[in-house]
Write a protein that holds these residues in place. Structure first.
Motif, PDB file in Angstrom:
ATOM      1  N   ALA A  87       0.851  -0.796   0.036  1.00  0.00           N
ATOM      2  CA  ALA A  87      -0.104   0.106   0.114  1.00  0.00           C
ATOM      3  C   ALA A  87       0.700   1.158   0.199  1.00  0.00           C
ATOM      4  N   ARG A  88       0.753   1.997  -1.224  1.00  0.00           N
ATOM      5  CA  ARG A  88       0.939   4.006  -0.713  1.00  0.00           C
ATOM      6  C   ARG A  88       0.196   4.851  -0.474  1.00  0.00           C
ATOM      7  N   TRP A  89       0.664   4.915   0.769  1.00  0.00           N
ATOM      8  CA  TRP A  89      -0.418   5.775   2.002  1.00  0.00           C
ATOM      9  C   TRP A  89      -0.119   7.483   1.423  1.00  0.00           C
ATOM     10  N   SER A  90       0.672   7.828   0.486  1.00  0.00           N
ATOM     11  CA  SER A  90       0.184   8.946   0.063  1.00  0.00           C
ATOM     12  C   SER A  90      -1.146   8.891  -0.399  1.00  0.00           C
ATOM     13  N   TYR A  91      -1.767   8.501  -1.025  1.00  0.00           N
ATOM     14  CA  TYR A  91      -3.290   7.183  -2.089  1.00  0.00           C
ATOM     15  C   TYR A  91      -3.795   7.388  -0.997  1.00  0.00           C
ATOM     16  N   LEU A  92      -3.289   6.876   0.137  1.00  0.00           N
ATOM     17  CA  LEU A  92      -4.075   5.917   1.664  1.00  0.00           C
ATOM     18  C   LEU A  92      -4.746   8.231   1.926  1.00  0.00           C
ATOM     19  N   ALA A  93      -4.284   8.713   1.864  1.00  0.00           N
ATOM     20  CA  ALA A  93      -4.321   9.425   2.365  1.00  0.00           C
ATOM     21  C   ALA A  93      -5.450  10.420   2.132  1.00  0.00           C
ATOM     22  N   GLY A  94      -5.093  10.408   1.143  1.00  0.00           N
ATOM     23  CA  GLY A  94      -5.835  11.527  -0.606  1.00  0.00           C
ATOM     24  C   GLY A  94      -7.303  10.796  -0.130  1.00  0.00           C
ATOM     25  N   ALA A  95      -7.091   9.319  -0.187  1.00  0.00           N
ATOM     26  CA  ALA A  95      -8.672   8.587   0.153  1.00  0.00           C
ATOM     27  C   ALA A  95      -9.056   8.924   1.090  1.00  0.00           C
ATOM     28  N   ALA A  96      -8.457   9.106   2.560  1.00  0.00           N
ATOM     29  CA  ALA A  96      -9.259   9.549   3.665  1.00  0.00           C
ATOM     30  C   ALA A  96      -9.195  11.322   4.032  1.00  0.00           C
ATOM     31  N   LEU A  97      -9.042  11.705   2.721  1.00  0.00           N
ATOM     32  CA  LEU A  97      -9.703  13.187   2.691  1.00  0.00           C
ATOM     33  C   LEU A  97     -10.841  12.914   1.818  1.00  0.00           C
ATOM     34  N   ILE A  98     -10.409  12.613   0.855  1.00  0.00           N
ATOM     35  CA  ILE A  98     -12.193  12.023  -0.509  1.00  0.00           C
ATOM     36  C   ILE A  98     -13.126  12.203   0.747  1.00  0.00           C
ATOM     37  N   THR A  99     -12.775  10.876   1.693  1.00  0.00           N
ATOM     38  CA  THR A  99     -13.879  10.619   2.655  1.00  0.00           C
ATOM     39  C   THR A  99     -14.587  11.162   3.891  1.00  0.00           C
ATOM     40  N   SER A 100     -13.621  11.883   4.288  1.00  0.00           N
ATOM     41  CA  SER A 100     -14.207  13.148   4.645  1.00  0.00           C
ATOM     42  C   SER A 100     -15.098  13.608   4.589  1.00  0.00           C
ATOM     43  N   GLY A 101     -14.718  14.594   3.734  1.00  0.00           N
ATOM     44  CA  GLY A 101     -15.509  15.195   2.283  1.00  0.00           C
ATOM     45  C   GLY A 101     -17.095  14.456   2.173  1.00  0.00           C
ATOM     46  N   SER A 102     -16.817  13.220   2.028  1.00  0.00           N
ATOM     47  CA  SER A 102     -18.332  12.852   1.661  1.00  0.00           C
ATOM     48  C   SER A 102     -19.273  12.758   2.985  1.00  0.00           C
ATOM     49  N   PHE A 103     -18.429  12.226   3.919  1.00  0.00           N
ATOM     50  CA  PHE A 103     -19.035  12.194   5.845  1.00  0.00           C
ATOM     51  C   PHE A 103     -20.149  13.808   5.873  1.00  0.00           C
ATOM     52  N   PHE A 104     -18.770  14.906   5.002  1.00  0.00           N
ATOM     53  CA  PHE A 104     -19.665  15.856   5.777  1.00  0.00           C
ATOM     54  C   PHE A 104     -20.764  16.496   4.804  1.00  0.00           C
ATOM     55  N   LEU A 105     -20.368  15.659   3.314  1.00  0.00           N
ATOM     56  CA  LEU A 105     -21.779  15.808   2.598  1.00  0.00           C
ATOM     57  C   LEU A 105     -23.368  15.572   2.460  1.00  0.00           C
ATOM     58  N   THR A 122     -27.025  13.780  -2.853  1.00  0.00           N
ATOM     59  CA  THR A 122     -26.662  12.495  -3.360  1.00  0.00           C
ATOM     60  C   THR A 122     -25.428  11.850  -4.565  1.00  0.00           C
ATOM     61  N   VAL A 123     -25.730  12.869  -5.071  1.00  0.00           N
ATOM     62  CA  VAL A 123     -24.857  12.843  -6.553  1.00  0.00           C
ATOM     63  C   VAL A 123     -23.207  12.742  -6.344  1.00  0.00           C
ATOM     64  N   ALA A 124     -23.299  14.271  -5.204  1.00  0.00           N
ATOM     65  CA  ALA A 124     -21.570  14.452  -5.407  1.00  0.00           C
ATOM     66  C   ALA A 124     -21.353  13.343  -3.947  1.00  0.00           C
ATOM     67  N   VAL A 125     -22.173  12.731  -3.459  1.00  0.00           N
ATOM     68  CA  VAL A 125     -21.373  12.048  -2.324  1.00  0.00           C
ATOM     69  C   VAL A 125     -20.821  10.919  -2.939  1.00  0.00           C
ATOM     70  N   TRP A 126     -22.077   9.964  -3.282  1.00  0.00           N
ATOM     71  CA  TRP A 126     -22.387   8.867  -4.112  1.00  0.00           C
ATOM     72  C   TRP A 126     -20.290   9.243  -5.399  1.00  0.00           C
ATOM     73  N   THR A 127     -20.817  10.543  -5.645  1.00  0.00           N
ATOM     74  CA  THR A 127     -19.534  10.476  -7.247  1.00  0.00           C
ATOM     75  C   THR A 127     -17.932  10.731  -6.451  1.00  0.00           C
ATOM     76  N   LEU A 128     -18.485  10.901  -4.871  1.00  0.00           N
ATOM     77  CA  LEU A 128     -17.174  10.697  -3.291  1.00  0.00           C
ATOM     78  C   LEU A 128     -16.646  10.187  -3.509  1.00  0.00           C
ATOM     79  N   ASP A 129     -17.596   9.036  -2.927  1.00  0.00           N
ATOM     80  CA  ASP A 129     -17.374   8.113  -2.818  1.00  0.00           C
ATOM     81  C   ASP A 129     -17.003   6.912  -3.614  1.00  0.00           C
ATOM     82  N   CYS A 130     -17.371   6.830  -4.893  1.00  0.00           N
ATOM     83  CA  CYS A 130     -16.904   6.219  -6.140  1.00  0.00           C
ATOM     84  C   CYS A 130     -14.851   6.921  -6.360  1.00  0.00           C
TER      85      CYS A 130
END
Length: 316
Positions: A26-44, A207-215
């Motif tokens: 696993a490349r941790w830089s990608y994982l950190a980016g995924a964590a940021l995107i997931t955080s944005g999804s939870f906020f939305l 809803t579209v924004a949330v699931w787009t971020l999750d994708c």
């Protein structure tokens, strides 16, 4: 028992050495980016839920966000989606909204998510040739189910008089009948939150924004492990995970998620070992983000209980 059976089917024949070897790359830089995107999804998600709640109240974004994250924390560590009760209780304790109304909006939100995912994945499956027979059959069944769900949201809120007439005819004690009438009223009120064009439009956009971020999160986690996950396949995977999470399950959907991953991903070039490594990484990421925001949400709620909250309506 269901989760245990699905987990057994998912892990049968897996070569754990390959699973751990994949995770170790696993490349941790990608994982950190995924964590940021997931955080944005939870906020939305929290912002979107606030759209429904504010049909009958005026709640600020931080309150709804921390309640949402406390609910996700509950879903991660309690069975049967008990986190929905947690976040509903928090919101009700901080507003004049009844627990029944808040819970109805929370569950309606989940229903609309399922409908949106099913409709989107059905469109995606039209362009996949050849596709596994079971995927084609599942898409037809779930598309019909989604259509029925839409009809329910559209029609049920207009059945107030019918519900009242039926309840009043039931041979029940007066006190219990009154409670049932109040309960039905709050449920219908919660569903009626969708019957505003402006509110519905806003909800659909988020809803579209949330699931787009999750994708995007799903795709970035795959890249983190050196895998390629096309957008359409990530949508199919999220549809399976979303529908699977509605089944009775262990906390965190352990067993359900593993079964969905090893069922959906192999037809698109993933090995069973790779699919299992991928979903374990996805779940670990989810736990980290949920703990990071869910625990503060719980502690903030404990602080609120000692403060001056607005009076909440009693549960009918």
């Amino acid at each position: 028992m269901l989760a245990a059976a699905l987990l057994y089917c998912s892990l049968r024949g897996v070569e754990w050495a390959r699973v751990w070897a994949t995770i170790a790359t696993a490349r941790w830089s990608y994982l950190a980016g995924a964590a940021l995107i997931t955080s944005g999804s939870f906020f939305l998600r929290a912002y979107r839920w606030r759209v429904l709640l504010n049909a009958e109240a005026r709640l600020d974004i931080p309150t709804v966000f921390w309640a949402t994250m406390a609910g996700f924390l509950g879903n991660s560590f309690l069975p049967a989606r008990a986190g929905e009760l947690v976040r509903s209780f928090i919101i009700s304790s901080r507003s004049s909204l009844s627990k029944t109304y808040v819970l109805t909006t929370a569950l309606s939100q989940l229903m609309v998510d399922a409908i949106a995912l099913v409709l989107a994945s059905s469109v995606v499956l039209l362009g996949i040739h050849p596709k596994p027979a079971w995927l084609g059959d599942a898409s037809r069944i779930t598309a019909v189910t989604a259509g029925l769900g839409l009809l329910a949201i559209a029609i049920v809120p207009h059945t107030g008089n019918l519900c009242e007439a039926v309840i009043r005819r039931l041979p029940l004690p007066g006190g219990l009948r009154d409670r049932l009438l109040g309960l039905a009223e709050q449920i219908l009120l919660g569903l009626r939150a969708f019957h505003s064009v402006g509110r519905l439009t806003s909800f659909v956009i988020w809803t579209v924004a949330v699931w787009t971020l999750d994708c995007f999160t799903a795709m970035v986690v795959a890249r983190c492990l050196g895998m390629e996950l096309p957008f359409r396949v990530s949508l199919l995977l999220l549809t399976g995970l979303g529908l699977g999470s509605a089944l009775p399950s262990t906390p965190g959907y352990v067993g359900i998620y593993q079964f969905v991953a090893v069922s959906v991903l192999p037809p698109f070039g993933f090995s069973r070992d790779g699919a299992l490594a991928y979903i374990l990484m996805m779940q670990a990421l989810g736990y980290v983000v949920i703990l990071a925001f869910g625990l503060p949400g719980i502690f903030k709620f404990k602080g609120w209980r000692g403060g001056q909250a607005e009076p909440a309506k009693s549960l009918p």
